[in-house]
Design a protein around this motif. Structure first.
Motif: not given
Length: 425
Positions: A87-95, A134-137, A142-143, A202-205
């Motif tokens: 549901r969330w923004n995956r990249k934001r969660v990882m950062v 767990v949250l990062f993984s 899905g990334a 964060s640098a991945v567009r």
């Protein structure tokens, strides 16, 4: 990954997805670099956690317990994290997770510097780090399919696993040396690796998910959909179950080697050198995984890994007092596990729909890793009472029984086709 739209073309704010080499893909290179540094830092603290707990308590059982606590969050929150990541923004969660993990790691050297660190703090830090992992993984699961093409997934997974294994060669001796200089240094190094990873991600567009509408279903329903999809897929279900059986024993492998080395009066730096064989085995497994998969197929690889690890456990038990032999056996052990992991993960990523990637990925890992806390706890108790040799033989007996059961089951792992997509529901 133990540390990750538009599919093709060039659009404003996105990067071109090259049709050939993954190394010409800037987004993948950033993710690869972030994971490599993060894996190096995590490998350093993988050794530092049990060493610090042993220094504080002199108890192998406590060292095994802290390993179990680190993995417990996957059992408690894995399915929820997968549904939220879809549901969330995956990249934001990882950062955000990488940033918080850096702060969590810094809490240990800070405590060592200002006051005395306690076993309770190690348990809390391990659990918090496990929750963030767990949250990062879940987001990471899905990334990758949104960063490389579908037919590049196996190559991308192998590339990530190869450099992860290379980091595992350097991390243990580096971690042991840093630990000897100051017990907090390994955790500082890990914190820095998480911060660099957060900056790189964060640098991945590119976006780490395809365009989708805001979810209107309940979280419980989303979790159920992911579980049903996984359990209805015969190959993924079989692989996850097989992995769980192996993980119960694998959970104790590193601690067995640490205790065996300590009983041989090895220093922390020497223990690190022995554990660097984990990385060597990982590299070897990454290199040969695709070739073995193409030659023997899924079923034979699964069965072959089970029987190989049963034999390796027995050999580790017989030669637990000879560290050079233990190092070689550990390298072969990890190589077999790497072959298993790369082939199964590449397949799972390729057949799972994007809107289910995080849920199915976390459900798969939940099943596969469900036995890890149990195995780590059992390893600690057995090592405390009986020592490395008996513990290794006990795990060997378990894997032997599991391999025999899997080989004789009506499900017939050997019958899995060399082209498993034929079994896709």
């Amino acid at each position: 990954m133990e540390k990750k739209a538009m599919r093709t073309g060039e659009t404003p704010g996105n990067e071109a997805r090259p049709p050939t080499s993954i190394w010409r893909n800037r987004a993948f290179r950033l993710i690869w670099g972030a994971q490599t540094l993060s894996d190096l830092g995590s490998g350093i603290t993988t050794l530092a956690y049990p060493l610090l707990m042993l220094a504080l308590t002199q108890s192998p059982a406590q060292a095994g317990a802290v390993s179990a606590v680190c993995t417990l969050p996957y059992l408690l929150f894995g399915l929820v994290a997968g549904a939220l990541a879809d549901r969330w923004n995956r990249k934001r969660v990882m950062v955000i997770c990488d940033s918080c993990r850096a702060l969590n790691m810094l809490s240990i050297p800070l405590a060592l510097w200002l006051w005395h660190v306690s076993p309770i703090q190690l348990y809390v830090s391990g659990f918090v780090g496990g929750v963030l992992y767990v949250l990062f993984s879940a987001a990471d699961a899905g990334a990758l399919p949104n960063v490389v093409e579908k037919n590049q997934l196996t190559s991308a997974v192998a590339a990530l696993q190869t450099t992860s294994s290379a980091a595992a060669v350097l991390a243990p001796p580096l971690g042991g040396t840093l630990f000897q200089l100051f017990r907090g240094l390994p955790f500082i190094a890990d914190a820095v690796s998480y911060l660099v990873s957060a900056i790189a991600l964060s640098a991945v567009r590119l976006d780490f998910q395809q365009s989708r509408e805001k979810a209107r279903t309940k979280l419980r329903s989303d979790i159920a959909v992911g579980l049903r999809w996984l359990w209805s897929h015969p190959i993924i279900r079989t692989v996850a179950t097989a992995a769980a059986g192996l993980q119960l024993a694998m959970a104790g492998a590193e601690l067995v080697v640490i205790i065996a080395a300590q009983r041989a009066h090895a220093s922390a730096a020497v223990i690190g050198v022995v554990l660097s064989s984990i990385g060597i085995g990982g590299i070897a497994g990454s290199v040969i995984a695709a070739r073995l998969r193409a030659r023997f197929g899924f079923g034979r690889i699964l069965i072959g890994v089970m029987w190989s690890q049963a034999v390796l456990w027995v050999l580790i038990g017989l030669f637990s007092h000879v560290l050079p032999i233990v190092a070689v056996l550990l390298a072969v052990f990890v190589a077999t596990a790497q072959v298993f992991g790369i082939t199964s993960l590449g397949y799972q990523l390729s057949v799972t729909p994007d809107n289910l990637q995080s849920r199915v990925g976390t459900a798969f890992k939940l099943i596969a890793w469900s036995s890890f806390p149990v195995g780590a706890g059992i390893a600690g108790v057995l090592l405390d009472r009986f020592g490395p040799a008996t513990t290794s033989l006990a795990f060997g007996a378990w894997v032997f029984a599991f391999a025999l059961m899997a080989s004789r089951s009506r499900g017939g792992l050997r019958r899995l086709s060399n082209d498993p997509t034929a079994a896709t529901p």
